[in-house]
Enzyme design. Structure first.
Site, short mmCIF file in Angstrom:
data_model
loop_
_atom_site.label_atom_id
_atom_site.label_comp_id
_atom_site.label_asym_id
_atom_site.label_seq_id
_atom_site.Cartn_x
_atom_site.Cartn_y
_atom_site.Cartn_z
N ASP A 237 -10.54 3.26 -2.29
CA ASP A 237 -9.11 3.53 -2.51
C ASP A 237 -8.33 2.27 -2.86
OD1 ASP A 237 -8.89 6.22 -2.36
OD2 ASP A 237 -7.90 6.32 -0.42
N ASP A 296 -16.91 2.93 8.44
CA ASP A 296 -15.82 2.15 7.87
C ASP A 296 -16.37 0.90 7.20
OD1 ASP A 296 -13.93 3.96 8.58
OD2 ASP A 296 -13.15 2.85 10.31
N ASP A 298 -16.17 -2.25 7.58
CA ASP A 298 -16.67 -3.42 8.31
C ASP A 298 -17.85 -3.07 9.21
OD1 ASP A 298 -14.73 -1.90 9.77
OD2 ASP A 298 -14.75 -3.43 11.32
N ASP A 390 -9.54 11.54 12.54
CA ASP A 390 -10.78 11.66 13.31
C ASP A 390 -10.59 12.49 14.58
OD1 ASP A 390 -9.11 9.77 14.40
OD2 ASP A 390 -10.52 8.11 14.28
#
Length: 663
Positions: A237, A296, A298, A390
């Site tokens: 994104d 995610d 990281d 989530d």
């Protein structure tokens, strides 16, 4: 020695008798012994002087280092917290002004030694004396009862939440004692076929993640799973063209190595992460996959991640989610990351594990988990109505009867925020989102077909107690009522509320990370400091204020071990070199225009000032000064150190400073 007699005569009207006391004669000390005693005394005095000088020099050195650190921070450009002057800040400022004026009046009364018990206000001619007596009468009759009732209410909430925390810790102890944990189904390793390796979709949502995109994509591509049985979706994104080009280039590099990986980019970032995931799940080829693993940008899963998680779905048709634990590559980087590690270790070791074992339900952590795609579709898919997509999908799946498993032994490496500015934004999102969700799904919980005890767990424990009551009483009791009671001693809080129970609860929180025990006092102070951020976020989410819908991507540093600025610059220059070598002519032309990569130097730092924290620091230090007049030792030390903690945070002296990359 020659015995001698001492006669003491006491003359008074009561005719005391004469008392004769036998004693010893004075010692005859020789010159040699006297000289020896003098030398010993000199050595004792010298040792004491050495200790005093050592302590003084250590104190001066520590103070000098602290002042030097503060001076270095202050030398950077100071930036006020980018926020509007909200109602909470105006309230804190007003409270501070009233407290300061009251303190001046109290000091004036103390210095004049006014007798406050023998005189009525109407009998006094001195105007200041009359005002002070009127204030005492007003606070006793009107303010003290109100503060007393409010403090009792907060203490009850505090005890309920402490009991909940204790029960969870006992549940964790019981799990370890009984060795209760999910086990993999038995399977003959020689008979691994397509049923053992179901089709898995791996999604990596990211947005402007230049620092970490390489390591996350690399970790996903190295997963130990048949290459024809899983697909990696890199969901980008990013709105920075340089980052888009770098990520696309990395995906192409792995595709050339034979990895089944695809790149997706949205031109409009609607719905943030939820919109990104929802858009990816709408692809036609998703119907060929049974499970989806989400990481995610990281997160760096180990190669055996899918082998440790996906087999749990076999033979469990009601299982929707397998959640893994997080581990942190930078937990020892600074004090801020150490304190975060304490919180998150407790969250995973106690909260998630206990809820997973005894309730088969917990909040999805948004990453490092594997979902059954059928469960996602059955629960309505990813929705964009809150900033905690989530938790939203987890609650809806639970209401539909799906079960969850938490694997405490499966850990995925990730990164903690290293600056307070980043951490504060993250915490604001994490605490405003649940209140948004509670408003939206309350009716659905009431009308759902799950058992009553599960409804009670969702409404009272999951949402109200742990998401609303906790930040409410933490802020109200320890940041408002406690300093207020210093000016209204009729409503004084007992010592066990401000000392014994908080320390005991902090000990329970630190148990999952025993190496953090030396940080128990900083942890206790920092948690109370964060209560203002969590309270503000909770209120904004509950009442739909504008800041509750803010989504700021958590800034990462991209460290895999140690971190230094030179390493980042070198890495950026390598990215530029690789970009020039491997891109097409049109892409190279675009790459030459990218100022984010060309001539990188990390030199600009911002030292932020947080107004709410600074206002509370002044308020607590003012209350500490007032407590000296009442000789309240424990209250004084608590208010003093808590006020200093707010001051350190308000001046942005904890964690790393925010850095910006310049040309």
């Amino acid at each position: 020695m020659v015995p001698t007699s001492v006669v003491v005569t006491m003359e008074n009207p009561n005719n005391f008798s004469v008392v004769e006391i036998d004693g010893l004669s004075p010692l005859k000390v020789s010159d040699k012994e006297r000289s020896k005693n003098t030398k010993q005394l000199k050595w004792i005095l010298l040792l004491k002087a050495q200790k005093a000088i050592t302590f003084l020099s250590w104190s001066l050195l520590a103070s000098g280092k602290l002042l030097a650190a503060a001076k270095r921070r202050a030398s950077f450009k100071s930036v006020e917290e980018p926020q509007r002057s909200g109602k909470l800040l105006r309230f804190l400022r007003s409270f501070l002004i009233v407290s300061f004026l009251t303190l001046l009046l109290e000091i004036y009364a103390h210095l004049n030694e006014w007798n406050l018990h023998m005189i009525q206000p109407s009998e006094v001619s001195n105007l200041a004396y009359r005002v002070y007596l009127s204030w005492l009468s007003f606070r006793t009759d009107y303010i003290a009862p109100l503060i007393t009732y409010l403090s009792r209410f907060c203490i009850i909430l505090f005890l309920i939440q402490s009991l909940d925390r204790f029960v969870q810790c006992f549940g964790c102890f019981w799990i370890k004692y009984k060795k209760l944990k999910p086990t993999l189904p038995d399977c003959d390793s020689s008979a691994k076929d397509s049923s053992y390796y179901p089709m898995v979709l791996v999604q990596i949502p990211m947005c402007n993640e230049r620092e970490v995109y390489e390591q996350s994509i690399s970790a996903a591509c190295n997963l130990d799973w048949p290459k024809d049985r899983f697909l990696i979706q890199v969901l980008d994104d990013s709105d920075v063209k340089s980052v888009q080009l770098l990520i696309k280039n990395e995906v192409s590099r792995w595709r050339q190595k034979g990895v089944n990986i695809t790149y997706r980019h949205r031109y409009f970032r609607t719905g943030y992460k939820a919109g990104n995931l929802s858009s990816a799940m709408a692809c036609d080829y998703v119907k060929d996959y049974e499970f989806v693993a989400i990481f995610d940008a990281d997160f760096q899963p180990k190669p055996d991640f899918l082998n440790q998680t996906v087999p749990h779905f076999k033979g469990n048709p009601d299982l929707a989610l397998v959640q893994a634990r997080w581990s942190f590559v930078n937990k020892d980087e600074n004090l801020l990351t150490r304190l975060q590690n304490i919180n998150l270790c407790f969250h995973f070791e106690v909260e998630q594990q206990v809820n997973g074992v005894f309730l088969n339900f917990f909040g999805f952590n948004g990453t490092a988990g594997v979902w059954r795609i059928k469960a996602l579709e059955d629960s309505g898919g990813w929705l964009e109505r809150t900033t905690v997509e989530d938790m939203d999908i987890a609650v809806r799946a639970h209401l539909n009867g799906w079960k969850f498993i938490f694997l405490n032994d499966v850990k995925v490496l990730c990164e903690l925020p290293e600056s307070y500015a980043t951490y504060k934004k993250q915490q604001h999102r994490w605490h405003s989102g649940p209140m948004q969700l509670f408003r939206l799904c309350f009716t659905s919980i009431i009308t759902s077909k799950i058992p009553v005890w599960k409804k009670f767990n969702l409404i009272f424990l999951f949402f109200l107690l742990r998401k609303l009551i906790l930040p409410f009483y933490s802020f109200t009791l320890f940041c408002i009522i406690l300093p207020l009671t210093m000016f209204i001693p009729e409503a004084e809080l007992p010592i066990w509320v401000i000392c014994y129970i908080p320390v005991f609860m902090s000990l329970l929180n630190i148990l999952p990370s025993p190496k953090s025990f030396p940080f128990i006092i900083p942890y206790l102070l920092f948690e109370n400091t964060m209560s203002v951020t969590k309270f503000n976020a909770m209120v904004s989410g509950l009442f739909q204020l504008g800041s509750s819908y803010e989504w700021v991507v958590t800034k990462k540093t991209g460290r895999s071990s140690d971190y230094d600025l030179l390493g980042i610059e070198t890495k950026a220059l390598e990215q530029q070199s690789n970009l020039r070598k491997s891109t097409s002519e049109s892409e190279l032309e675009l790459g030459n225009e990218l100022v984010e990569i060309e001539g990188v130097s990390v030199t600009k730092k911002h030292n932020r000032l947080y107004r709410k924290e600074l206002a509370l620091a002044c308020l607590l230090l003012t209350a500490a000064a007032r407590s000296l007049l009442s000789a309240q030792g424990v209250h004084f030390y608590y208010l003093l150190f808590q006020g200093l903690a707010f001051l350190v945070v308000g001046l942005d002296l904890i964690g790393e400073q925010q850095t910006e990359i310049e040309k």
